[in-house]
Design a protein around this motif. Structure first.
Motif, PDB file in Angstrom:
ATOM      1  N   THR A   1       0.835  -1.206   0.000  1.00  0.00           N
ATOM      2  CA  THR A   1       0.000   0.000   0.000  1.00  0.00           C
ATOM      3  C   THR A   1       0.871   1.257   0.000  1.00  0.00           C
ATOM      4  O   THR A   1       0.509   2.260  -0.614  1.00  0.00           O
TER       5      THR A   1
ATOM      6  N   ASP B   1      -6.328  -1.258  -4.271  1.00  0.00           N
ATOM      7  CA  ASP B   1      -5.519  -1.708  -3.139  1.00  0.00           C
ATOM      8  C   ASP B   1      -6.295  -2.722  -2.307  1.00  0.00           C
ATOM      9  O   ASP B   1      -7.296  -2.371  -1.674  1.00  0.00           O
ATOM     10  N   ASP B   2      -5.824  -3.966  -2.305  1.00  0.00           N
ATOM     11  CA  ASP B   2      -6.378  -4.968  -1.397  1.00  0.00           C
ATOM     12  C   ASP B   2      -7.890  -5.163  -1.543  1.00  0.00           C
ATOM     13  O   ASP B   2      -8.591  -5.326  -0.556  1.00  0.00           O
TER      14      ASP B   2
END
Ligand SMILES: Nc1ncnc2c1ncn2[C@@H]1O[C@H](COP(=O)(O)OP(=O)(O)O)[C@@H](O)[C@H]1O
Ligand SMILES: [Mg+2]
Length: 423
Positions: free
Chosen positions: A37, A361-362
């Motif tokens: 991240t 992100d994720d």
């Protein structure tokens, strides 16, 4: 556009990171806490000048270092540009373009176009109005960089006006009459009028831009939400302004204006009461709202109406998303808002040639396999998509692209390109 190179110096966990990227899909894989991240956060910062995770700069600088440097090379058609952002906590950040002379960070806005979706975005649906205002304003300043100046003007005037209201309030409570060094009623009123007109002028420009943006986002939000789900519910966003009507007396707020005219008040109209008005007409409404709110503002020592207290109401069907949406619906709504941003930028890029870079992100770990596949199908069309995931298993097989393994302190060069060719 796409980013071909990122270089981080003393940013977050990285003393130095140099990473080459390519168009198409790239997946950054690595266990939790390894620094994935951190990389995409840096890219997002070049676009919006703010982090999606923290509001102050200190955590962005590697612990023990004094400043951080984020540098990235972007390719837009046949044009290449190198952006540099220097982050120094406690001082104004600086920028550089193509290794030129130092400029204000603000002058970097509008060049790097990224849309970042991260778990923090659940706050867009579940959080305070401030998260949604920020969403709108960040997108606006990427689309229309000059609005950063308008926003700064507005904030400055607001601060001064609040200070005046606060001192007038203190003077009243201390029961010292005029002449005791505190502003008299008449002085306060006439000074307020000056601030009011400044506030209304800057505020109306911001409001007009937000309203237009919400109009542009609407169809894309609806379409993106339908694509991510089974399409049985309609997702909508309606701008609710404190300027369009009276402020309910019972309203609660935090000191910088946490709550706006809220979804809790009545099943409201499908469009903002300000929709269709031009800047001058909005400024007029704003002034009228200020006049109306003045007694309450003097009582509270705070500016109670204006874009700083507005909200973007999110609706799923006829119900407010906040509080009513399930966990899965909340995810899809937040993702739908980011995808809508992406499509609004894409609409612009037909002329400007800068398709935005999509960063996820994720995200996939949170979605079931159906939604994963749907999202993969949507993002596969982007010029460049950068995805992070803790394990390969989180990545839908449809996604393809290049895998980069993130290891402590950097990336594992040997593992590059493993796990699938560019599809
Ligand atoms: N300012 C900083 N200085 C040093 N390390 C930091 C800083 N900020 C975050 N980190 C470290 O970065 C790591 C988190 O990185 P992150 O990119 O969020 O991981 P993930 O790969 O799970 O996305 C943590 O180990 C954290 O301690
Ligand atoms: Mg992470």
């Amino acid at each position: 556009m796409y980013v071909e190179r990122v270089s981080l110096t003393d940013f977050r966990s990285y003393a130095q990171l140099d990473l080459e990227l390519s168009p198409g899909t790239t997946v950054l894989v690595g266990y939790n806490g390894v620094g994935k991240t951190n990389i995409v956060e840096a890219l997002g910062m070049l676009s919006t000048l703010s982090s999606h995770r923290v509001s102050s700069d200190a955590p962005l600088v590697r612990f023990g270092a004094e400043r951080a440097l984020v540098r990235a090379g972007f390719v837009r058609g046949s044009q290449r540009s190198m952006l540099e952002l220097e982050i120094t906590p406690g001082r104004s950040n600086r920028g550089r373009i193509n290794r030129g002379s130092t400029i204000r960070a603000r002058d970097l806005l509008g060049i790097a176009r990224t849309v970042l979706f991260a778990p923090e975005d659940l706050a867009l649906v579940k959080g305070d109005p401030s998260a949604r205002r920020r969403f709108l304003d960040e997108l606006l300043t990427v689309l229309l960089p000059h609005l950063a100046g308008t926003r700064a003007d507005y904030d400055r005037v607001l601060k001064q006006r609040n200070a005046l209201l606060k001192s007038a309030r203190a003077a009243r409570f201390s029961r010292r009459g005029p002449g005791a060094g505190d502003p008299s009623g008449a002085t306060v009123e006439s000074t307020l009028e000056v601030w009011d007109s400044h506030l209304a002028r800057a505020g109306a420009r911001l409001l007009a831009a937000r309203l237009e943006l919400v109009d542009r986002l609407g169809p894309h939000l609806d379409a993106a939400y339908a694509q991510l789900t089974d399409g049985s519910k309609v997702a909508r966003a309606v701008y609710r302004s404190t300027v369009e009507g009276a402020v309910p007396d019972a309203e609660e707020e935090t000191d910088d204006g946490g709550d706006a005219p809220s979804s809790a008040t009545a099943p409201a109209a499908a469009r903002s009461g300000l929709a269709g008005l031009d800047v001058d007409a909005i400024a007029e409404r704003f002034l009228a709202a200020l006049v109306q709110a003045r007694p309450r503002e003097l009582e509270r020592g705070l500016t109670l109406v204006g874009p700083h207290r507005d909200d973007l109401e999110l609706l799923l069907g006829d119900a407010p998303a906040k509080g009513f949406a399930s966990h899965g619906e909340t995810w899809s709504f937040a993702l739908g808002l980011r995808l809508a941003s992406y499509y609004v930028m894409l609409d612009d890029s037909a002329v400007a040639g800068d398709e935005p870079i999509l960063i996820l992100d994720d995200v996939f770990a949170e979605l079931d396999s159906t939604r994963r596949a749907r999202l993969a199908a949507i993002v596969a069309k982007a010029e460049q998509v950068i995805v992070t995931a803790a394990v390969d298993g989180d990545i839908p097989p449809e996604l393809g692209g290049r895998r980069i393994r993130v290891v402590p302190g950097g990336v594992d060069e040997g593992a590059r390109g493993a796990g699938g060719g560019d599809g």
